[in-house]
Motif scaffolding. Structure first.
Motif, PDB file in Angstrom:
ATOM      1  N   SER A 109      22.581  56.145  16.985  1.00 48.62           N
ATOM      2  CA  SER A 109      22.214  54.905  16.280  1.00 48.62           C
ATOM      3  C   SER A 109      21.203  54.099  17.088  1.00 48.62           C
ATOM      4  O   SER A 109      20.298  53.473  16.523  1.00 48.62           O
ATOM      5  CB  SER A 109      23.453  54.053  15.991  1.00 48.62           C
ATOM      6  OG  SER A 109      24.089  53.628  17.193  1.00 48.62           O
ATOM      7  N   GLN A 112      17.394  53.084  15.915  1.00 45.07           N
ATOM      8  CA  GLN A 112      16.882  51.715  15.921  1.00 45.07           C
ATOM      9  C   GLN A 112      15.613  51.612  16.771  1.00 45.07           C
ATOM     10  O   GLN A 112      14.693  50.848  16.449  1.00 45.07           O
ATOM     11  CB  GLN A 112      17.956  50.754  16.453  1.00 45.07           C
ATOM     12  CG  GLN A 112      19.156  50.591  15.548  1.00 45.07           C
ATOM     13  CD  GLN A 112      18.806  50.049  14.171  1.00 45.07           C
ATOM     14  OE1 GLN A 112      17.851  49.293  14.007  1.00 45.07           O
ATOM     15  NE2 GLN A 112      19.565  50.451  13.165  1.00 45.07           N
ATOM     16  N   GLU A 141      22.591  51.332   7.155  1.00 45.12           N
ATOM     17  CA  GLU A 141      23.304  51.285   8.431  1.00 45.12           C
ATOM     18  C   GLU A 141      24.447  50.297   8.259  1.00 45.12           C
ATOM     19  O   GLU A 141      24.239  49.160   7.796  1.00 45.12           O
ATOM     20  CB  GLU A 141      22.367  50.810   9.540  1.00 45.12           C
ATOM     21  CG  GLU A 141      21.502  51.899  10.124  1.00 45.12           C
ATOM     22  CD  GLU A 141      22.281  52.810  11.061  1.00 45.12           C
ATOM     23  OE1 GLU A 141      22.689  52.360  12.147  1.00 45.12           O
ATOM     24  OE2 GLU A 141      22.491  53.967  10.697  1.00 45.12           O
ATOM     25  N   ASP A 188      22.917  46.269   7.930  1.00 43.08           N
ATOM     26  CA  ASP A 188      21.824  45.772   8.772  1.00 43.08           C
ATOM     27  C   ASP A 188      20.615  45.288   7.987  1.00 43.08           C
ATOM     28  O   ASP A 188      19.798  44.535   8.496  1.00 43.08           O
ATOM     29  CB  ASP A 188      21.391  46.847   9.784  1.00 43.08           C
ATOM     30  CG  ASP A 188      20.605  47.976   9.141  1.00 43.08           C
ATOM     31  OD1 ASP A 188      20.818  48.228   7.939  1.00 43.08           O
ATOM     32  OD2 ASP A 188      19.793  48.600   9.852  1.00 43.08           O
TER      33      ASP A 188
END
Length: 428
Positions: free
Chosen positions: A203, A207, A364, A380
């Protein structure tokens, strides 16, 4: 060149068995499935015999099941042995440890992000085997262990421990993020210009890819491998990662206590580390036996994941005959509490997988439960009214009217030791 010699000196000091293990792995790379299973049976009989003779816990548990090491004559005989869980590894830690006097052992510890941390001793050969398997798989991507690399992993927040970590990182030609602030992440991305590979929490890598693609930042063009581990790699991650780094994210699957279980080959298949572990799929759950961990035997360990193994007849274009792990579906053991009923946290995996598959909507997420019957869905991104309805419909499909929930758009996720858990429960 200096980092190559630092690596070689460190390897020869810590992991003296590595060179012989590497020679073996080069040979076993071309083994037939029958040859791999013959090797597994040989190591399994040695492991079970050692555990019975030197581990008080295993001797008692084998006797209770009325099974003796001599009864293990084929791989399927493994089913005769008892299953062990992490809570038992912790509760009976001293009794499980081998009384055999090894020349060299290392203290290992699990992260503890999914529960209580486990501390155990790893014998030198087991430690060397695990490290060598990783480096052996890196070679498929032309990556050397001494290459410059960026790392997303947990770290101790204390100043002294951070200094120690930074010193180790320097020796391993590695750099990492100690803060996820915009300025620190920008510094990290700039350092990637000279890196050959990037690895760590999937993750966090995703990002970082988004930050590179959406910001006015120079894209690293020397990356040979991007490896995600410890968290699930969602299919929709790949588009951003390929755009940012020029290559897809590959997967490594394992745990501190079990060792490396599987590694993705350049053709996209996750091959089991059959030289190091035996994997069983029982009711879609994984059981792992580490073939080289003699100091702290791990036999039929219920790791806590749902998996899918491919048929043994499934072949791979890479040429390896190692059994393929089709999918790591998700974590077991997390319970979601409704108003009246309880549910597996695996529901969340299917909710968001269905949304992605049916509506091409990739979200997400992180779900928090503070009270029974109450859930908070943190997303998100900012959801449109139509996207919100899609998520509402999918949630209601699984939980009916048994859950009250709230959806937070553009939310910040909670992180534990650098790792993002998709579901956090504060009940019990």
């Amino acid at each position: 060149m200096v980092f190559k010699w630092i690596y070689i000196l460190g390897r020869d000091f810590r992991n003296r068995s590595s060179k012989s293990i590497q020679k073996f792995l080069l040979q076993s790379n071309t083994y037939t499935l029958n040859q791999l299973e013959t090797y597994q049976l040989k190591k399994l009989t040695e492991l079970v015999s050692h555990a019975y003779n030197y581990s008080e816990y295993y001797r008692k548990s084998f006797d209770k099941k009325k099974v003796h090491p001599a009864d293990i004559k084929k791989l399927s005989d493994l089913e005769k042995l008892p299953i062990i869980t992490k809570s038992e590894l912790i509760s009976f830690n001293a009794e499980i440890h081998s009384k055999f006097k090894f020349k060299k052992t290392f203290t290992a510890k699990t992260s503890g992000t999914s529960g209580e941390s486990l501390t155990f001793l790893r014998n030198e050969y087991s430690d060397s085997f695990n490290r060598t398997v990783i480096n052996h798989n890196y070679s498929d991507y032309n990556v050397k262990p001494w290459h410059r690399n960026g790392y997303f992993w947990g770290f101790d927040s204390s100043s002294i421990q951070q200094i120690k970590t930074k010193c180790l990182d320097v020796l391993q030609n590695r750099f990492r993020v100690f803060s996820y602030s915009e300025s620190e992440l920008t510094k990290f991305i700039k350092k990637l210009k000279n890196a050959k590979y990037l690895h760590g929490y999937s993750s966090s890598i995703y990002q970082t890819a988004i930050a590179i693609n959406t910001g006015n930042l120079e894209k690293p063009n020397n990356i040979l491998m991007v490896k995600g581990t410890s968290e699930k790699i969602f299919d929709y991650y790949q588009r951003e990662i390929i755009k940012a780094f020029g290559t897809k994210m590959i997967s490594e699957y394992g745990a501190a206590e079990s060792g490396i279980i599987a590694f993705e080959c350049p053709k996209g298949n996750m091959h089991l580390n059959m030289e190091g572990v035996i994997v069983e799929e029982v009711n879609n759950e994984i059981l792992v036996t580490n073939l080289h961990m003699l100091s702290f035997p791990i036999i039929r360990y219920k790791l806590g994941d749902y998996i899918k193994l491919a048929s043994k007849n499934t072949s791979c274009m890479c040429g390896k005959n190692h059994v393929i792990l089709s999918e790591v579906v998700g974590r077991i053991g997390e319970t979601v509490y409704g108003i009246k009923n309880s549910y597996p946290s695996l529901y969340f995996y299917y909710i968001f997988k269905n949304i992605s598959k049916s509506h091409k909507l990739n979200l997400e997420y992180q779900i928090i439960q503070e009270e029974k019957g109450e859930l908070v869905f943190n997303i998100d991104s900012v959801l449109t009214m139509d996207e919100r309805k899609i998520l509402d419909d999918e949630i209601n499909k699984y939980f009916k009217n048994d859950i009250h929930y709230k959806i937070n758009s553009n939310a910040e996720f909670k992180v534990q030791k650098g790792k993002k858990k998709s579901f956090i429960s504060h009940i019990n």
